[in-house]
Design a protein around this motif. Structure first.
Motif, short mmCIF file in Angstrom:
data_model
loop_
_atom_site.label_atom_id
_atom_site.label_comp_id
_atom_site.label_asym_id
_atom_site.label_seq_id
_atom_site.Cartn_x
_atom_site.Cartn_y
_atom_site.Cartn_z
N LYS A 175 6.97 -56.01 -16.25
CA LYS A 175 5.44 -55.85 -16.57
C LYS A 175 4.72 -57.00 -16.01
O LYS A 175 3.55 -56.53 -15.46
N ALA A 176 5.20 -57.96 -15.86
CA ALA A 176 4.36 -59.19 -15.36
C ALA A 176 4.34 -59.03 -13.77
O ALA A 176 2.97 -59.19 -13.23
N ILE A 177 5.13 -58.49 -13.15
CA ILE A 177 5.12 -58.41 -11.84
C ILE A 177 4.19 -57.07 -11.28
O ILE A 177 3.32 -57.44 -10.53
N ALA A 178 4.38 -55.94 -12.16
CA ALA A 178 3.36 -55.13 -12.16
C ALA A 178 2.05 -55.35 -12.20
O ALA A 178 1.02 -55.04 -11.64
N ARG A 179 1.75 -56.36 -13.19
CA ARG A 179 0.28 -56.82 -13.54
C ARG A 179 -0.16 -57.66 -12.42
O ARG A 179 -1.12 -57.57 -11.78
N LEU A 180 0.68 -58.53 -11.89
CA LEU A 180 0.44 -59.36 -10.56
C LEU A 180 -0.16 -58.60 -9.57
O LEU A 180 -0.97 -58.94 -8.80
N GLU A 181 0.44 -57.38 -9.26
CA GLU A 181 0.29 -56.43 -8.38
C GLU A 181 -1.01 -55.82 -8.47
O GLU A 181 -1.86 -55.81 -7.35
N GLU A 182 -1.34 -55.35 -9.62
CA GLU A 182 -2.72 -54.84 -9.98
C GLU A 182 -3.76 -55.78 -9.60
O GLU A 182 -4.70 -55.44 -9.15
N ILE A 183 -3.48 -57.16 -10.14
CA ILE A 183 -4.65 -58.17 -9.77
C ILE A 183 -4.82 -58.10 -8.57
O ILE A 183 -6.00 -58.38 -7.99
N ALA A 184 -3.77 -58.40 -7.72
CA ALA A 184 -3.76 -58.48 -6.27
C ALA A 184 -4.72 -57.30 -5.52
O ALA A 184 -5.51 -57.48 -4.78
N VAL A 185 -4.41 -56.14 -6.05
CA VAL A 185 -4.97 -54.89 -5.51
C VAL A 185 -6.44 -54.93 -5.68
O VAL A 185 -7.33 -54.81 -4.95
N GLU A 186 -6.80 -55.32 -6.97
CA GLU A 186 -8.02 -55.35 -7.53
C GLU A 186 -8.83 -56.42 -6.73
O GLU A 186 -10.10 -56.22 -6.09
N ARG A 187 -8.47 -57.58 -6.56
CA ARG A 187 -8.97 -58.73 -5.71
C ARG A 187 -9.17 -58.44 -4.30
O ARG A 187 -10.07 -58.78 -3.56
N ALA A 188 -8.25 -57.53 -3.56
CA ALA A 188 -8.49 -57.12 -2.11
C ALA A 188 -8.91 -56.11 -2.03
O ALA A 188 -8.97 -55.35 -0.79
N ALA A 189 -10.03 -55.41 -2.79
CA ALA A 189 -10.68 -54.43 -2.72
C ALA A 189 -11.68 -54.61 -1.51
O ALA A 189 -12.24 -53.43 -0.77
N THR A 190 -12.19 -55.80 -1.26
CA THR A 190 -13.06 -55.92 -0.14
C THR A 190 -12.46 -56.39 1.17
O THR A 190 -11.52 -57.11 1.31
N ALA A 191 -12.44 -55.19 2.10
CA ALA A 191 -12.03 -55.50 3.36
C ALA A 191 -12.63 -56.43 4.62
O ALA A 191 -14.00 -56.19 4.36
N PRO A 192 -12.20 -56.83 5.46
CA PRO A 192 -10.72 -56.86 5.46
C PRO A 192 -10.16 -58.12 4.98
O PRO A 192 -11.04 -59.02 4.58
N VAL A 193 -9.07 -58.20 4.86
CA VAL A 193 -8.29 -59.34 3.69
C VAL A 193 -7.10 -59.41 4.45
O VAL A 193 -6.23 -58.70 5.02
N ASP A 194 -6.65 -60.82 4.06
CA ASP A 194 -5.32 -61.24 4.75
C ASP A 194 -4.66 -61.63 3.20
O ASP A 194 -5.17 -61.87 2.22
N ILE A 195 -3.32 -61.24 3.17
CA ILE A 195 -2.47 -61.55 2.01
C ILE A 195 -1.18 -62.25 2.18
O ILE A 195 -0.70 -62.14 3.43
N ALA A 196 -0.93 -63.15 1.39
CA ALA A 196 0.37 -63.96 1.53
C ALA A 196 1.18 -63.50 0.17
O ALA A 196 0.63 -63.68 -0.69
N VAL A 197 2.55 -63.42 0.40
CA VAL A 197 3.44 -63.02 -0.56
C VAL A 197 4.36 -64.22 -0.66
O VAL A 197 5.24 -64.49 0.16
N HIS A 198 4.40 -65.20 -1.85
CA HIS A 198 5.33 -66.12 -1.69
C HIS A 198 6.62 -65.88 -2.65
O HIS A 198 6.23 -65.32 -3.93
N HIS A 199 7.60 -66.74 -2.75
CA HIS A 199 8.59 -66.47 -3.57
C HIS A 199 9.53 -67.84 -3.48
O HIS A 199 9.39 -68.71 -2.56
#
Length: 281
Positions: free
Chosen positions: A208-232
């Motif tokens: 659920k935490a990872i799903a929420r992380l995804e939702e937060i990122a999608v909401e923040r990225a609503a303004t285009a154009p955007v760069d994204i990095a996924v770290h682990h």
């Protein structure tokens, strides 16, 4: 580079080597102390080695570069023809790296503008790329600084960690916040806020935490154009799966980087880290 503006950052930007070479960016390494051995991030120790040490509960600490490391980098840039330098670094709230760069800048042979981006990982990396793009296009020292600061203001970074214990041990998050994160076995979601690592939400399970992380990122990225990095850290499959979902859900994404964090950040977050950086252009 055009107009002889050099861009220097530190090793916690976690920029791909190819991107650094293409943009003429130099990174000064931080140090990881494993037991009684001091090792430079990026060349002498890997994040995977840190993850293994942490899992075995070995002593792992980190330290900033000394001012002499920045002084050497500034001299090298000047000798290569730079007439000015933009020096961009991780948040001064979580590291003394910025202070070391400021000390070195006072004695540099050319003007140096040291910037506390308030960022870390590719949130810092995107700032460095913005400054380098402006310098390459013929921008002045002030214009390159402004480009980096503008990018920092719009960039957000969110992190999931399996436990707050490593951040608590390293003093990067308060004991009270760590206690809240561990209460009832909840999984913490963190964010960079004012240059500090803050607890954003508590979620009941890892999935659920990872799903929420995804939702937060999608909401923040609503303004285009955007760069994204996924770290682990030691979670490559989890990172690739999240990246694929973000590619599908964010139509305005220009670049999407997937990478393991380096040894310094890994030492403070522990294995299982999953992070998303959203950086509007």
């Amino acid at each position: 580079m055009s107009r002889h503006v050099a861009i220097i950052t530190d090793s916690t930007a976690y920029l791909p080597q190819e991107a650094m070479e293409r943009n003429g960016i130099t990174a000064v390494p931080l140090t990881v102390v494993l037991g009684d051995e001091a090792l430079q991030e990026g060349t002498e120790i890997s994040a995977r080695s840190v993850a293994q040490a942490l899992q075995k509960r070995k002593s792992v600490t980190t330290s900033r570069p000394g001012p002499e490391a920045f002084a050497a980098a500034y001299r090298a840039a000047a000798e290569a023809g730079a007439e000015g330098i933009v020096s961009l670094h991780l948040s001064a709230e979580i590291s003394g790296t910025y202070d070391a760069a400021v000390l070195a800048a006072r004695e540099a042979p050319v003007p140096v503008r040291v910037v506390d981006t308030g960022m870390v990982a590719m949130a810092l990396g995107f700032c460095a790329l913005a400054a380098a793009g402006t310098a390459r296009a013929g921008g002045t020292l002030d214009e390159a600084v402004a480009a980096a600061e503008k990018r920092a203001q719009g960039t957000a970074a969110y992190f999931y960690v399996d436990t707050l214990d490593y951040l608590r041990r390293g003093g990067r998050i308060g004991a009270a916040q760590a206690l809240l994160g561990s209460a009832l076995a909840v999984k913490p979601l963190l964010q960079l806020d004012g240059g500090r690592i803050e607890l954003r939400e508590k979620v009941r399970t890892a999935s659920k935490a990872i799903a929420r992380l995804e939702e937060i990122a999608v909401e923040r990225a609503a303004t285009a154009p955007v760069d994204i990095a996924v770290h682990h850290l030691a979670a490559p499959e989890r990172a690739e799966q999240l990246a694929e979902r973000l590619r599908d859900r964010v139509p305005g994404v220009v670049e999407l980087h997937v990478s393991e964090v380096g040894a310094v950040i890994g030492a403070h977050t522990g294995p299982g880290l999953l992070g998303v950086v959203v950086s509007p252009r």
